[in-house]
Design a protein around this motif. Structure first.
Motif, PDB file in Angstrom:
ATOM      1  N   ASP A 933      -9.122  38.230   7.792  1.00  0.00           N
ATOM      2  CA  ASP A 933      -8.556  39.622   6.982  1.00  0.00           C
ATOM      3  C   ASP A 933      -9.645  40.344   6.717  1.00  0.00           C
ATOM      4  OD1 ASP A 933      -7.027  41.556   5.688  1.00  0.00           O
ATOM      5  OD2 ASP A 933      -6.441  40.245   4.247  1.00  0.00           O
ATOM      6  N   PHE A 934     -10.040  41.656   7.250  1.00  0.00           N
ATOM      7  CA  PHE A 934     -11.002  42.723   7.090  1.00  0.00           C
ATOM      8  C   PHE A 934     -10.827  43.213   5.524  1.00  0.00           C
ATOM      9  CE2 PHE A 934     -11.843  41.955  11.349  1.00  0.00           C
ATOM     10  CZ  PHE A 934     -13.034  41.379  11.470  1.00  0.00           C
ATOM     11  N   GLY A 935      -9.693  43.235   5.289  1.00  0.00           N
ATOM     12  CA  GLY A 935      -9.160  43.915   3.723  1.00  0.00           C
ATOM     13  C   GLY A 935      -9.044  45.570   4.194  1.00  0.00           C
ATOM     14  N   PHE A 936      -9.330  46.145   3.026  1.00  0.00           N
ATOM     15  CA  PHE A 936      -9.322  47.613   3.070  1.00  0.00           C
ATOM     16  C   PHE A 936     -10.659  48.077   3.438  1.00  0.00           C
ATOM     17  CE2 PHE A 936      -5.724  46.167   0.661  1.00  0.00           C
ATOM     18  CZ  PHE A 936      -4.660  46.873   1.059  1.00  0.00           C
ATOM     19  N   CYS A 937     -10.744  49.098   4.394  1.00  0.00           N
ATOM     20  CA  CYS A 937     -12.113  49.400   4.622  1.00  0.00           C
ATOM     21  C   CYS A 937     -12.193  51.097   4.846  1.00  0.00           C
ATOM     22  CB  CYS A 937     -12.458  48.991   6.224  1.00  0.00           C
ATOM     23  SG  CYS A 937     -13.988  49.425   6.724  1.00  0.00           S
ATOM     24  N   SER A 938     -13.202  51.616   3.962  1.00  0.00           N
ATOM     25  CA  SER A 938     -13.079  52.938   4.137  1.00  0.00           C
ATOM     26  C   SER A 938     -13.563  53.338   5.312  1.00  0.00           C
ATOM     27  CB  SER A 938     -14.300  53.278   3.249  1.00  0.00           C
ATOM     28  OG  SER A 938     -14.517  54.721   3.291  1.00  0.00           O
ATOM     29  N   ALA A1020      -7.381  47.180   7.360  1.00  0.00           N
ATOM     30  CA  ALA A1020      -6.512  48.766   6.812  1.00  0.00           C
ATOM     31  C   ALA A1020      -7.517  49.527   6.691  1.00  0.00           C
ATOM     32  CB  ALA A1020      -5.590  48.304   5.455  1.00  0.00           C
ATOM     33  N   GLY A1021      -7.611  50.723   7.184  1.00  0.00           N
ATOM     34  CA  GLY A1021      -8.346  51.789   6.880  1.00  0.00           C
ATOM     35  C   GLY A1021      -8.064  52.656   5.755  1.00  0.00           C
ATOM     36  N   VAL A1022      -8.707  53.023   4.716  1.00  0.00           N
ATOM     37  CA  VAL A1022      -8.458  53.850   3.636  1.00  0.00           C
ATOM     38  C   VAL A1022      -9.496  54.674   2.983  1.00  0.00           C
ATOM     39  CG1 VAL A1022      -6.846  51.772   2.574  1.00  0.00           C
ATOM     40  CG2 VAL A1022      -9.342  52.043   1.762  1.00  0.00           C
ATOM     41  N   HIS A1023      -8.760  55.759   2.340  1.00  0.00           N
ATOM     42  CA  HIS A1023      -9.629  56.638   1.489  1.00  0.00           C
ATOM     43  C   HIS A1023      -9.824  56.056   0.025  1.00  0.00           C
ATOM     44  CE1 HIS A1023      -9.980  59.762   4.663  1.00  0.00           C
ATOM     45  NE2 HIS A1023      -8.697  59.666   4.764  1.00  0.00           N
ATOM     46  N   LYS A1069      -0.239  56.397   6.773  1.00  0.00           N
ATOM     47  CA  LYS A1069      -0.297  57.986   7.146  1.00  0.00           C
ATOM     48  C   LYS A1069      -1.566  58.509   6.718  1.00  0.00           C
ATOM     49  CE  LYS A1069       4.592  58.454   5.502  1.00  0.00           C
ATOM     50  NZ  LYS A1069       5.487  59.275   4.376  1.00  0.00           N
ATOM     51  N   HIS A1070      -2.071  59.610   7.168  1.00  0.00           N
ATOM     52  CA  HIS A1070      -3.088  60.116   7.140  1.00  0.00           C
ATOM     53  C   HIS A1070      -3.235  60.899   5.927  1.00  0.00           C
ATOM     54  CE1 HIS A1070      -4.389  58.481  11.157  1.00  0.00           C
ATOM     55  NE2 HIS A1070      -3.088  58.985  11.424  1.00  0.00           N
ATOM     56  N   THR A1071      -2.939  60.758   4.722  1.00  0.00           N
ATOM     57  CA  THR A1071      -3.059  61.323   3.550  1.00  0.00           C
ATOM     58  C   THR A1071      -4.242  60.804   2.685  1.00  0.00           C
ATOM     59  OG1 THR A1071      -1.471  60.030   2.612  1.00  0.00           O
ATOM     60  CG2 THR A1071      -0.642  62.124   3.841  1.00  0.00           C
ATOM     61  N   GLY A1072      -4.955  61.369   1.670  1.00  0.00           N
ATOM     62  CA  GLY A1072      -5.843  61.110   1.065  1.00  0.00           C
ATOM     63  C   GLY A1072      -5.205  60.291  -0.371  1.00  0.00           C
ATOM     64  N   ALA A1073      -6.052  59.854  -1.402  1.00  0.00           N
ATOM     65  CA  ALA A1073      -5.532  59.369  -2.414  1.00  0.00           C
ATOM     66  C   ALA A1073      -5.227  60.652  -3.389  1.00  0.00           C
ATOM     67  CB  ALA A1073      -6.478  58.527  -3.118  1.00  0.00           C
ATOM     68  N   SER A1238      -4.426  49.220  -6.851  1.00  0.00           N
ATOM     69  CA  SER A1238      -4.357  49.058  -5.449  1.00  0.00           C
ATOM     70  C   SER A1238      -5.632  48.557  -4.878  1.00  0.00           C
ATOM     71  CB  SER A1238      -4.150  50.603  -4.786  1.00  0.00           C
ATOM     72  OG  SER A1238      -4.282  50.522  -3.581  1.00  0.00           O
ATOM     73  N   PRO A1239      -5.351  47.607  -3.639  1.00  0.00           N
ATOM     74  CA  PRO A1239      -6.445  46.839  -3.137  1.00  0.00           C
ATOM     75  C   PRO A1239      -7.572  47.661  -2.435  1.00  0.00           C
ATOM     76  CG  PRO A1239      -4.659  46.171  -2.221  1.00  0.00           C
ATOM     77  CD  PRO A1239      -4.119  47.030  -3.162  1.00  0.00           C
ATOM     78  N   PHE A1240      -6.733  48.843  -2.092  1.00  0.00           N
ATOM     79  CA  PHE A1240      -7.656  49.569  -0.964  1.00  0.00           C
ATOM     80  C   PHE A1240      -8.480  50.670  -1.590  1.00  0.00           C
ATOM     81  CE2 PHE A1240      -4.847  53.275  -1.239  1.00  0.00           C
ATOM     82  CZ  PHE A1240      -3.552  52.770  -1.633  1.00  0.00           C
ATOM     83  N   ASN A1241      -8.391  50.716  -3.092  1.00  0.00           N
ATOM     84  CA  ASN A1241      -8.967  51.543  -3.901  1.00  0.00           C
ATOM     85  C   ASN A1241     -10.372  50.778  -4.341  1.00  0.00           C
ATOM     86  OD1 ASN A1241      -6.991  53.495  -3.936  1.00  0.00           O
ATOM     87  ND2 ASN A1241      -6.161  53.057  -5.650  1.00  0.00           N
ATOM     88  N   THR A1242     -10.531  49.624  -3.997  1.00  0.00           N
ATOM     89  CA  THR A1242     -11.843  48.874  -4.312  1.00  0.00           C
ATOM     90  C   THR A1242     -12.845  49.409  -3.725  1.00  0.00           C
ATOM     91  OG1 THR A1242     -10.336  46.954  -4.694  1.00  0.00           O
ATOM     92  CG2 THR A1242     -12.700  46.523  -4.734  1.00  0.00           C
ATOM     93  N   ILE A1243     -13.991  49.463  -4.481  1.00  0.00           N
ATOM     94  CA  ILE A1243     -15.280  50.019  -3.956  1.00  0.00           C
ATOM     95  C   ILE A1243     -16.524  48.757  -4.345  1.00  0.00           C
ATOM     96  CG2 ILE A1243     -15.053  52.469  -4.160  1.00  0.00           C
ATOM     97  CD1 ILE A1243     -16.354  52.495  -6.664  1.00  0.00           C
ATOM     98  N   TYR A1244     -17.461  48.823  -3.568  1.00  0.00           N
ATOM     99  CA  TYR A1244     -18.205  47.703  -3.396  1.00  0.00           C
ATOM    100  C   TYR A1244     -19.657  48.064  -3.643  1.00  0.00           C
ATOM    101  CZ  TYR A1244     -14.518  45.009  -1.670  1.00  0.00           C
ATOM    102  OH  TYR A1244     -13.164  44.293  -1.103  1.00  0.00           O
ATOM    103  N   LEU A1245     -20.340  47.254  -4.690  1.00  0.00           N
ATOM    104  CA  LEU A1245     -21.681  47.710  -4.852  1.00  0.00           C
ATOM    105  C   LEU A1245     -22.553  46.470  -4.434  1.00  0.00           C
ATOM    106  CD1 LEU A1245     -24.112  49.267  -6.622  1.00  0.00           C
ATOM    107  CD2 LEU A1245     -23.344  48.143  -8.605  1.00  0.00           C
TER     108      LEU A1245
END
Length: 1647
Positions: A933-938, A1020-1023, A1069-1073, A1238-1245
């Protein structure tokens, strides 16, 4: 200077009150010329400066010589003081001028204001006139009011002008007067200026001289540095040359080593070939032996049948004869049963006599062999002692009598009396060699121990020379030389030996000690620590004269455990005895040896003492177990008995020996009969000494002793015939053959029973079983050892032998190895069966039912011809159900298959067996994840996930990923490679989303045998709604203990506020956050060195938030503990190595010390004593702490931390920190509820954190805890920092709270590499509370943080004496009386205290001044704090202890002692007990009196001052003595008693006084009691006096009250003083007469 001017200037200076200037001092300094006053304390630095100047070079002294003559230190001080006073005057003058200017400005301002007000008044008056003219009443009234107010202001300003004018005049007057004063000191000012110029010139000359000297020193230093550099360069060149030489030598040595290595390898190959050839020959010999064994078995069976039939016939014949004899006896009328019984007894007696004769012959043969052996030993000693000094008769006596005693012992088992006495003496001399002895003093036990030690001594003497000449001749000579050297050294170091020389008493010569003890050796056997043991010893005078004995002591090693109760009996005649008692109190569980030393008139002697702990004495009934000959397949068992004859229990373990024992090497195959003789002789000779020792200690019996003596005599004869070199060579070659045979024939046919280990108690026996199950033909030998947990008990070897006969049909290859096989594949092999029979036999091959689905043998049945072989085919195809079908033979965990197969032979009871071995493995490839599971990827980033691919097979396999999608990448090598057996390879999968949607796909991995392995994946590809300014942070190199900080920015770029309440759409859907406020939260990994601030927050659309990331590298706690354990283990190993080296050195030294001579024995005892004394140190040093105790802050923890810091290298860490982002704010109706995350909002440092070695470390803990400190006290602690870098560091620190309790007492400085600097920190609490503060030590490369903490505690100490008066009463002079004061500490910390006496305080001069004033003015009623002191100068009152510390909750007794050295009633002092913070606990007034005799009278009026002279009585004269010291010079001691009756309201109250007469309790007084009586009492009654009692007695330490009453008589006149004198006699050790004067009067009190 006149007095009026001075007073005027003083008045001016006093009136100003701003600055005090002492003009008198100025005038005094101006007028004096020749006086040199003392240097003030403010200018002590001038004296130091002059001392520094005196240490300058000779040039500086020469340059400043003239100026030093003109100026002195006092003049320089005077110059500075004048300059200071003149500067004060100038400052005061400036202040006065400023005040005058200020007053003038103020006056000018007042006048301008008045002028302005006058103009306004004139204008206002003109306006009033105008309004009057116009008849405007309201305006006039208003203007008049203004005019009135203006006039009032004008009046005020005029008054102010007057005051300012007056003040200005006054200040001008003061300024004038001050200018006059300045004028008076003008000449003084010029003088000061001249002196200052001279001082500056002198200072400049000194500075120039110092600069020149520093330049010279710098030049010399540069020259030294240059010389040092040249020297280092030359040393480096020299080292390079030497290194080059060493490299060349190493190369040459390597070539030589390679040459020899080739030769060695070649020789090893040759040895292996020879060994293989020997194995082949051995196998042929075994085959021949088996064949011969078969024929022997057949012959043996026939012989046994014949013997059995013969025995039956003899038995029948014997029964028939007995029956006939019984019938004939009965016919003759005799008792047949009795006659038959008598005949049997006669036969038994005859048989025993024959056995006794045979044993007697064997004993004689053994004695002869021993005598021959001792003769050879004696001859060898005579040869070797040709160069040694001739021994004395005393030293030769034991060796000459040893053979005689041994011979007498064997010929006559009962020792005569003389022999017993010699054996007893000899036993005491060789007690160090014997391993055990009896604890009782019975004669039988002593005889047995004596015989055992004699055997051991003869054995030790026989081992002094080698049995085979030529083996160790050189070492034997060294041993003799060492013995000679040790004897010489012992002779020099022990002068006490001279006391044991021969002495002549009454014409007879003593050859033994003057006293003998019974028992000869005091033995404490099997003792327990903590108990007490007592033994009685009888000493008998065996000399030829009257003698005395005196106890000198015990040996040093027994001094702490052994005590002796001995009363010297005085003179003892010959044959008389005395007794003593030895008391032994063991404290350590260890063998102790020593002696009790005595002195007598004829010399010193000693009684040996031995203390033996509980030990194990283990033995077995048999050490050689021979099973005989048995056919393969049978099972036979034998039992051996293990017996513990000691008093100590131990654990045992019966295990097989990993090496060959020397005793088992004489077993040979029948074919090697030619080498048997030499082999048995050699092995038995090597084990003779150990067998003798074992037989003596274990009582094996007469049979074993006879065998040993016979073998010894045979071996000696063969040694004499074969020569000194033939036997060792033959034995060496035989040993090699035996070892080869043993290794080749070793098997597991011999095994142990169920009991292999356990505990054997004191005096117990355990039976151990050994089982023999032969599986292969031939001889089987196995050695076992019984090991014990007791370190002093040596392992007992057990030898087991057995012979197995082989079967006619066997499998040539008993183990068929199919190697590694895979499931569902076919494998084949051939099985060969061989027959040694003379006929054809039918064979059948059987496969167990469990393996019939997987294994098959073709053909299953066949006939094997005589002396030929038979081949069959084995087919093996493992199925997946192998583990279920054949679980008994197949191990599913390891994959090992071991199947036993049987071959049934017709006519053969034991079937032929063989085993099929294989390792069955699978061909699977396994992923460690069932799904990735690659998770949510920008859509702008890539996500990497790693999976581990494992080859579960034991064979290598190829693999490759095929059909990979375009948005996925497989690495390494694009997904292709080879996996070794059981290898795991990490596969990196890189996912790059192109669109914001969900992804589901599978990856296919294909193996080399065309098997597919699928791996499902999803993503999952996300914004993302929030954005970090940097997604990658690379910290700089940060030292451990320091920190680095980086500031990032988190931004919410969405600014559409209309969509703040909407939720995001589906991912597909191809909509942004959606836009709106967002909550964020960073999840920092646990146990990491990272910190993020703020870790959570809320961002509005378009808002940016700074985020601080801190990296604090530190050492993990577990790593520090592991390092501590490693250091402890290393230290333990070093200690063990050191102990091993010491033990080896002691053993070598012990071997070098001779045992034969008495001196050598004493040296051995001393060496053992030294060893025993040193043993506790090694035991205490070898102790190591438990790993559980390694906690932060402990000593081991800090050492491990420092070790890691010193060896710390660069450490790079990488962390990925997720930041979780919410979908919006919580609901408006419930703000406390959690928002949607939302898990797809997660950003990584991503953080890269390199840590390096710190340049500055703290030696210890960074937490400085002062713990609890009493309020007002000051405690310091020292913290050391060390520079472990390669460059210098400038240290500085932050500022501590100036009002706080913590302070840094020393300054920081620059420290060079490797240097230490100590910081001294102080803690002084002012309140009862806890304190804490942080101190940072700063350097250029890092910052060290020190945390300070402490707690202030108010001490609570109470005294048993609340204060006030502490009266010691009367004491005899030069005696002591004591009182105890108890201090109780009720606080939680230790409190220090000190006890102060007023007589010993620093206010001595003031106290003496009070005493002088008191002597001059007798009317004063003030009593000084201290009274009379001793003539000796010592204090009358003393305190023990004077200072100390009281633990929490504990108490301290303070003893106050009163010890006067002369009689006086005026002893008193003041005692103060105060704490270290100057808090007083109690204040006591000490009082006492001293008398020269044991009786005293007290209670009268004071006749003298309360202070005595400190001059002794013979110097002060009779007038300075007190009333009590005048007894011997006057007929009576004056004593005044005044009585005052009162008259009030017509009522008369009689006067009453009480006197005290007492007797002092003392051990010095000759008379313990006292008495008193009044004389001439009749005249007192006439004047109205009455006394009760008139006489009485006092016991020691008792006081009696005497009551005196006075009532006026009838003719008494008012205000008349009635006086009477009556003698009072007090008797004690001396008689004292007191002239008691009674003065009585009546005082009238107004109504």
């Amino acid at each position: 200077m006149d007095a009026d001017d001075c007073s005027l200037s003083d008045a001016v200076l006093d009136s100003c009150g701003q600055l005090e200037v002492d003009t008198d001092d100025l005038s005094d300094m101006y007028t004096f010329q020749d006086e040199e006053p003392a240097l003030p304390p403010d200018f002590k630095w001038l004296e130091e400066l002059s001392e520094e100047d005196s240490d300058e070079s000779d040039a500086d002294l020469a340059a400043a010589a003239d100026f030093t003559k003109e100026r002195s230190c006092a003049e320089t001080a005077r110059m500075f003081k004048l300059r200071r006073n003149l500067d004060q005057l100038d400052c005061f003058h400036q202040q006065k001028e400023h005040d005058v200017l200020k007053a003038r400005e103020q006056l000018k301002l007042c006048r301008q204001t008045i002028k302005c007000l006058l103009e306004q008044r004139d204008d206002l008056e003109g306006e009033i006139e105008k309004q009057k003219a116009t008849d405007n009443a309201a305006s006039v009234f208003r203007l008049r009011s203004r005019h009135k107010h203006l006039c009032q202001r004008l009046q005020n300003e005029e008054e102010l002008e007057g005051r300012v004018s007056t003040e200005l005049k006054l200040r001008e007057l003061e300024l004038s007067e001050l200018e006059v004063e300045l004028g008076r000191f003008s000449s003084l000012r010029e003088e000061v200026q001249d002196e200052e110029q001279l001082f500056r010139a002198q200072k400049a000359r000194k500075a120039t001289a110092r600069l020149q000297q520093e330049r010279k020193v710098g030049q010399n230093l540069q020259l030294k540095i240059q010389q040092r550099r040249d020297k280092q360069a030359s040393m480096l060149k020299k080292e390079e040359t030497e290194c080059q030489k060493k490299i060349e030598e190493a190369r040459a040595n390597r070539k030589i080593a390679a040459k020899y290595l080739k030769q060695t390898i070649k020789r090893m190959h040759q040895q292996e070939a020879e060994k293989e050839h020997q194995n082949k020959e051995l196998m042929e010999k075994r085959i021949q032996a088996v064949r011969s064994l078969k024929s022997n078995i057949a012959a043996t069976q026939e012989r046994l049948q014949v013997q059995q039939s013969r025995a039956k016939a003899n038995a029948q014949k014997k029964e028939q004869q007995q029956r006939l004899l019984r019938e004939s006896l009965q016919a003759q009328g005799f008792n047949s049963v009795k006659h038959m019984h008598q005949q049997k007894q006669l036969e038994e007696t005859k048989r025993k006599q024959e056995e006794f004769g045979e044993s007697h012959k064997l004993k004689r043969a053994e004695i002869v062999a021993k005598i021959l052996h001792e003769e050879q030993v004696t001859k060898g000693r005579r040869k070797n002692q040709a160069q040694m000094p001739k021994p004395s008769a005393a030293e030769r006596l034991p060796s000459l009598s040893r053979v005689r005693e041994t011979l007498l012992h064997y010929l006559d088992p009962v020792l005569p009396a003389a022999t017993e006495e010699k054996a007893t003496t000899h036993f005491r001399e060789i007690s160090d060699i014997s391993s055990s002895s009896s604890a009782s003093s019975d004669i039988e036990d002593l005889d047995e121990a004596t015989q055992r030690d004699v055997d051991l001594q003869s054995l030790a003497d026989s081992l002094a020379e080698p049995e085979f000449c030529g083996l160790w001749d050189q070492s034997f000579k060294k041993v003799l030389d060492d013995k000679t050297a040790v004897q010489t050294k012992v002779t020099q170091e022990e002068p006490a030996v001279a006391a044991t020389k021969l002495k002549r008493v009454q014409g007879k010569e003593l050859q033994k000690p003057a006293f003998t003890s019974k028992p000869d050796v005091v033995v404490f056997k099997d003792f327990d620590v903590g108990k007490t043991y007592k033994k009685k010893v009888i000493l008998t005078n065996t000399s030829y004269t009257i003698n005395q004995c005196k106890l000198l002591g015990v040996s040093p090693q027994l001094k702490d455990f052994l005590s002796v109760n001995f009363e010297p009996p005085g003179s003892l005649s010959a044959g008389m005895s005395c007794d003593m008692q030895a008391i032994f109190q063991p404290k350590i569980n260890k063998d102790l040896e020593g002696e009790i030393q005595f002195a007598s008139a004829t010399g010193s002697f000693s009684v040996p003492v031995r203390c033996i702990i509980k030990k194990c004495k283990l033995e077995v009934d048999i050490q050689l177990v021979d099973f005989g000959s048995h056919i393969v397949g049978q099972t036979i068992s034998r039992t051996i008995t293990l017996t513990n004859k000691g008093a100590l229990a131990t654990f045992f373990l019966l295990d097989a020996s990993p090496f060959l024992s020397p005793e088992s090497s004489h077993v040979q195959m029948p074919s090697q009969s030619s080498a048997n003789t030499c082999q048995e002789t050699c092995s038995q000779m090597q084990s003779t000494a150990s067998n003798q020792d074992r037989s003596a200690s274990l009582d094996a019996g007469e049979t074993q002793t006879e065998q040993q003596s016979q073998v010894l005599s045979d071996s000696l004869q063969q040694k004499q015939l074969a020569g000194p070199e033939a036997v060792p060579e033959m034995c060496t070659s035989s040993l090699v053959d035996v070892q080869t045979d043993q290794i080749a024939s070793d098997s597991s046919d011999i095994r142990l029973g169920n009991v292999r280990e356990g505990e054997i108690g004191p005096f117990e026996s355990i039976k151990l079983e050994i089982i023999f199950t032969p599986t292969l033909p031939g001889m089987t030998k196995q050695d076992f050892h019984i090991k014990f947990s007791d370190k002093t008990s040596k392992p007992i070897p057990i030898q087991v032998r057995g012979v197995a006969a082989s079967m006619p049909v066997w499998v040539v290859q008993p183990s068929v190895d199919l190697k590694i096989c895979m499931f569902d594949r076919l494998y084949q092999d051939t099985i060969v069966v061989q027959s040694r029979a003379s006929t054809a036999l039918k064979v059948s091959f059987e496969v167990c039912p469990e393996m019939r689905k997987h294994m098959e043998i073709l053909p299953k049945t066949g006939f094997i011809q005589a002396q030929s072989g038979f081949n069959t085919q084995l087919k093996f195809m493992p199925r997946r159900s192998l583990s279920q079908d054949a679980g008994e033979f197949f191990d599913s965990d390891t994959g090992v298959l071991e199947v036993p197969m049987t071959v049934q032979v017709a006519g053969q009871v034991q079937p032929a067996c063989f085993t099929v071995h294989a390792v069955v493995t699978s061909s699977d490839l396994q992923f460690d994840h069932s799904e990735v599971d690659f998770g949510f990827c920008s859509i702008l980033e890539s996500v990497k996930s790693s999976v581990r691919l494992t080859n579960l097979s034991l064979l290598p396999q190829d693999f490759g990923f095929v059909g990979v999608p375009e948005f996925i990448e497989v690495q390494p090598n694009d997904g292709f490679g080879t996996l070794l057996p059981q290898e795991t390879l990490e596969i990196h999968l890189i996912f790059s989303a192109r669109f914001a949607k969900e992804y589901h796909f599978q990856l296919c991995c294909k193996s080399g045998i065309n098997r597919d392995f699928l791996l499902p994946c999803r993503a999952a590809g996300v914004h993302q709604p929030l954005e970090l300014s940097h997604s990658l942070v690379q910290f700089g190199a940060t030292a451990v203990g320091d920190h680095s900080t980086v500031v990032l920015h988190l931004t919410n770029h969405r600014t559409d506020r209309n969509q703040s309440k909407q939720t995001s759409g589906p991912v597909g859907k191809h909509t942004g956050a959606p836009a709106g406020p967002r909550l964020f939260s960073f999840a920092v990994p646990e146990d990491s060195d990272l910190g993020i601030t703020p870790a959570a927050g809320r961002l509005l659309p378009g808002e940016r938030c700074p985020v601080q990331v801190t990296f604090r590298p530190r050492l993990p706690d577990q790593l520090i503990k592991d390092e501590a354990l490693r250091l402890l283990h290393r230290a333990k190993l070093l200690r063990e190595k050191e102990l091993q080296r010491n033990r080896l050195a002691e053993q070598e030294a012990k071997k070098e010390i001779p045992v034969e001579s008495c001196k050598g024995k004493k040296a051995t005892v001393n060496a053992r004593g030294r060893k025993m004394s040193g043993t506790p140190k090694t035991e205490s040093a070898s102790e190591s702490p438990d790993p559980v105790h390694i906690q932060p802050g402990s000593e081991y923890y800090e050492k491990a931390k420092a070790s890691l810091l010193y060896s710390f290298g660069k450490r790079c860490g990488e962390h990925t920190v997720p930041c979780f982002v919410s979908d919006g704010d919580p609901p408006e109706d419930d703000r406390q509820a959690q928002p949607a995350w939302s898990p797809f909002n997660t950003i990584y440092l991503k953080l890269q954190c390199p840590a390096v070695q710190p340049p500055l470390v703290v030696l210890g803990n960074n937490l400085i805890d002062f713990h609890q400190v009493a309020v007002g006290e000051k405690v310091t602690q020292q913290v050391t920092v060390q520079n472990i870098s390669t460059e210098s560091l400038d240290l500085r620190s932050t500022v501590l709270d100036t009002c706080g309790p913590f302070s840094l007492l020393n300054a920081l400085r620059c420290i060079r590499p490797g240097e230490n600097h100590s910081l001294i920190l102080a803690f002084s609490p002012a309140l009862d509370k806890k304190y804490g503060e942080v101190l940072e030590v700063l350097s250029r490369r890092m910052t060290v943080t020190l945390r300070l903490r402490g707690e202030g505690v108010v001490p609570a100490v109470t005294s048993s004496h609340t204060g006030g008066l502490l009266d010691f009463g009367y004491v005899l002079e030069k005696e002591t009386s004591s009182r105890v004061v108890k201090l109780q500490n009720g606080s939680v910390l230790a409190v220090g205290f000190q006890v102060l006496l007023e007589s010993l305080s620093a206010s001595g001069p003031q106290r003496r001044a009070e005493q002088v004033s008191l002597l001059l003015d007798r009317r004063t009623e003030v009593i000084p704090a201290t009274g009379t002191q001793n003539y000796s100068g010592l204090s009358v009152f003393s305190v023990v202890p004077a200072e100390g510390s009281i633990a929490p909750g504990e108490s301290q007794d303070i003893t106050v002692s009163f010890q006067p050295d002369h009689p006086s009633n005026n002893y008193h002092d003041k005692l103060t007990i105060e704490l270290m913070n100057k808090t007083k606990v109690c204040v006591m007034d000490l009082k006492g009196a001293a008398s020269s005799h044991n009786t005293y009278l007290h209670g009268g009026d004071l006749l003298t001052v309360p202070i005595d002279s400190l001059l002794p009585s013979h110097i002060a004269g009779p007038r300075l003595l007190t009333a009590e010291s005048d007894v011997t010079e006057s007929p009576g001691v004056p004593f005044l008693v005044s009585l005052r009756a009162s008259y009030s309201c017509g009522e008369l109250t009689p006067a009453v006084r009480e006197l005290q007469v007492g007797c002092i309790h003392s051990t010095q007084a000759s008379k313990k009691t006292g008495e008193f009586y009044w004389d001439n009492f009749t005249s007192l009654q006439q004047q109205g006096f009455s006394i009760e009692p008139l006489k009485g007695s006092m016991e020691a330490g008792q006081r009696r009250l005497i009551t005196i009453r006075w009532s006026p008589h009838t003719g008494y006149k008012p205000y008349e003083v009635v006086q009477a004198c009556v003698p009072l006699t007090v008797k004690g050790d001396e008689t004292t007469v007191y002239r008691v004067t009674l003065l009585a009067l009546v005082s009238v009190t107004a109504d």
